[in-house]
Design an enzyme around this catalytic site. Sequence first.
Site, PDB file in Angstrom:
ATOM      1  N   ALA A 139       0.837  -1.207   0.000  1.00 50.00           N
ATOM      2  CA  ALA A 139       0.000   0.000   0.000  1.00 50.00           C
ATOM      3  C   ALA A 139       0.863   1.246   0.000  1.00 50.00           C
ATOM      4  O   ALA A 139       0.513   2.266   0.582  1.00 50.00           O
ATOM      5  CB  ALA A 139      -0.918  -0.021   1.224  1.00 50.00           C
ATOM      6  N   GLY A 171       1.928   2.763  -2.769  1.00 48.04           N
ATOM      7  CA  GLY A 171       1.776   3.526  -4.018  1.00 48.04           C
ATOM      8  C   GLY A 171       1.327   4.952  -3.741  1.00 48.04           C
ATOM      9  O   GLY A 171       0.742   5.234  -2.700  1.00 48.04           O
ATOM     10  N   ARG A 182      -3.160   9.173  -9.700  1.00 50.32           N
ATOM     11  CA  ARG A 182      -4.302   9.331 -10.603  1.00 50.32           C
ATOM     12  C   ARG A 182      -5.641   9.486  -9.884  1.00 50.32           C
ATOM     13  O   ARG A 182      -6.657   9.776 -10.503  1.00 50.32           O
ATOM     14  CB  ARG A 182      -4.351   8.154 -11.591  1.00 50.32           C
ATOM     15  CG  ARG A 182      -3.335   8.286 -12.696  1.00 50.32           C
ATOM     16  CD  ARG A 182      -3.309   7.050 -13.557  1.00 50.32           C
ATOM     17  NE  ARG A 182      -2.710   5.922 -12.867  1.00 50.32           N
ATOM     18  CZ  ARG A 182      -2.786   4.663 -13.279  1.00 50.32           C
ATOM     19  NH1 ARG A 182      -3.459   4.368 -14.375  1.00 50.32           N
ATOM     20  NH2 ARG A 182      -2.198   3.702 -12.602  1.00 50.32           N
ATOM     21  N   ASN A 241      -7.276   2.676  -9.813  1.00 50.57           N
ATOM     22  CA  ASN A 241      -6.277   3.740  -9.971  1.00 50.57           C
ATOM     23  C   ASN A 241      -6.908   5.110 -10.112  1.00 50.57           C
ATOM     24  O   ASN A 241      -6.253   6.123  -9.910  1.00 50.57           O
ATOM     25  CB  ASN A 241      -5.420   3.468 -11.217  1.00 50.57           C
ATOM     26  CG  ASN A 241      -4.731   2.113 -11.120  1.00 50.57           C
ATOM     27  OD1 ASN A 241      -3.981   1.868 -10.182  1.00 50.57           O
ATOM     28  ND2 ASN A 241      -5.018   1.230 -12.052  1.00 50.57           N
ATOM     29  N   ARG A 256     -29.914   8.644  11.990  1.00 53.76           N
ATOM     30  CA  ARG A 256     -28.498   8.995  12.092  1.00 53.76           C
ATOM     31  C   ARG A 256     -27.829   8.150  13.187  1.00 53.76           C
ATOM     32  O   ARG A 256     -28.499   7.439  13.926  1.00 53.76           O
ATOM     33  CB  ARG A 256     -28.372  10.498  12.368  1.00 53.76           C
ATOM     34  CG  ARG A 256     -28.803  11.334  11.149  1.00 53.76           C
ATOM     35  CD  ARG A 256     -28.852  12.799  11.484  1.00 53.76           C
ATOM     36  NE  ARG A 256     -27.600  13.245  12.089  1.00 53.76           N
ATOM     37  CZ  ARG A 256     -27.484  14.341  12.831  1.00 53.76           C
ATOM     38  NH1 ARG A 256     -28.547  15.091  13.094  1.00 53.76           N
ATOM     39  NH2 ARG A 256     -26.317  14.686  13.327  1.00 53.76           N
TER      40      ARG A 256
END
Length: 466
Positions: free
Chosen positions: A18, A20, A24, A236, A325
């Site tokens: 993880a 990266g 993008r 991505n 809620r």
Amino acid sequence: MLQRSQAMNRSCLAVVLAAGEGTRMRSAQAKVLHELGRRSLLAHVLEVATKAGANDIAVVVGPDRAAVAAEVQRVAPKAQVFEQKERRGTAHAVLAAKKAIAKGADDILVMFGDTPLLRAENLQGLRQALAQGASIAVLGFLPADPTGYGRLVRKGNELIAIREERDASAAEKQIALCNGGLMALAGASALKILERIDNASAQGEYYLTDAVAIAREMGLKAVALEAEEDDVRGINTKAQLAEAEAVLQKRLRAAAMEAGVSMMAPETVFLSADTKFGKDVTIEPNVVFGPGVTVEDGALIRAFSHLEGAHVGKGARVGPFARLRPGADLGVDVHIGNFVEVKQASIEAGAKANHLAYIGDAHVGAGANIGAGTITCNYDGVAKHRTDIGKGAFIGSNSALVAPVKIGDGAYVGSGSVVTEDVPAGALALGRARQAIKEGWAKRLKELKSLGKNLVRTKPAKKKSK
Ligand code: UD1
Ligand code: MG
């Protein structure tokens, strides 16, 4: 053939990559923290690793990724976090977790943090291949468009190499079976293979995919298994995130219906990965379930309702157009009707708030009736306060209950009241202007209008009184 249980007896380490940058995604947030079904991509991956029997998990994060490390801690507190200081390729990233790999698990699963739709079966298949003697097992798939993926080069049943698109020959680019990115390595040889990977690729990166050819050189066996494209969908971009969301929603709806939920327009119902349903629940169209919702047997959720962090008891009815809620806790047979908002409030069995109300920071006793337009005034601009409504109480329409305040069991509040003081059990509270009656007023109005006078005063004009 080995049974799945034999494969599962083997110890297993999952290494989740993880680190990266996720450029993008065009986001300030790390890619793996984006959500699918209101759960982070990373949490999906960690969950499937655990489901597939990983008893140890290592997550490789990039520098300055405290938020990613915090998510790991939240979802899988036992997982170890490793930092990859420089982004030098997938094999380099795996070796950031070398300490964990060196512990010598039987199976090592390498997973990508941005591939959240994997199923436990996919991973178990790879582990089974290791149990049957392979040193590497790779998950392949047949993408509609293979651009950008590594190609799986096979000979008979064996996998010879994975060729990254940038390094592939024209002939290799014709191969339809691509690398889904998931790899299982036998613990016994994993480090020896990984440490032989160099950065001679077109990108100058250390490619995990080179592990296959290296294993072959070492006389070890590699195999490829096949998965559905949806299972290995990588994310991505925001558009791919939305496509993956659609796949996940389809799976969640199918699982809910399989478990006995009725939906007349399932494609309009949006679920969270953790939404829980009992039997015989009915969901009308256009309902959104945020995280943390449980709906018990026989409940009905009517159209256009939005629920989050809420519990809906057996046989309760919610909506249409209701909003539950976080902290809304509805008991058995409670009715919450149109344009009613409930937050941090427990509503006991059989109580009803059928129209236009706000119930926040409150407790509503069994069988109480909350009239249309009732508001719990829970916030004074600084702090929140509680409202306690006793069982069987009746709150007349358009009442404001100014918290902190208690309405006793069986008490009545007259319509239009502003209640600022506690109401004893069984009492009637009236907190509104007294009604005045002006006999014959309407007739006088009409007479004045016929004389061409528009202004009507209820007080006598000053001139006249002189
Ligand atoms: C990779 C595979 C490719 C496969 C594809 C499937 C390699 C060399 N290629 O390509 O064969 O078809 O996935 O989606 O493995 N990462 C790090 N540190 C790094 C580099 C990557 O942590 O230095 C992580 C990324 O965050 C990501 C994963 O590794 O989670 C894959 O990296 P990515 O750059 O997306 O690889 P692809 O080019 O997609
Ligand atoms: Mg990728």
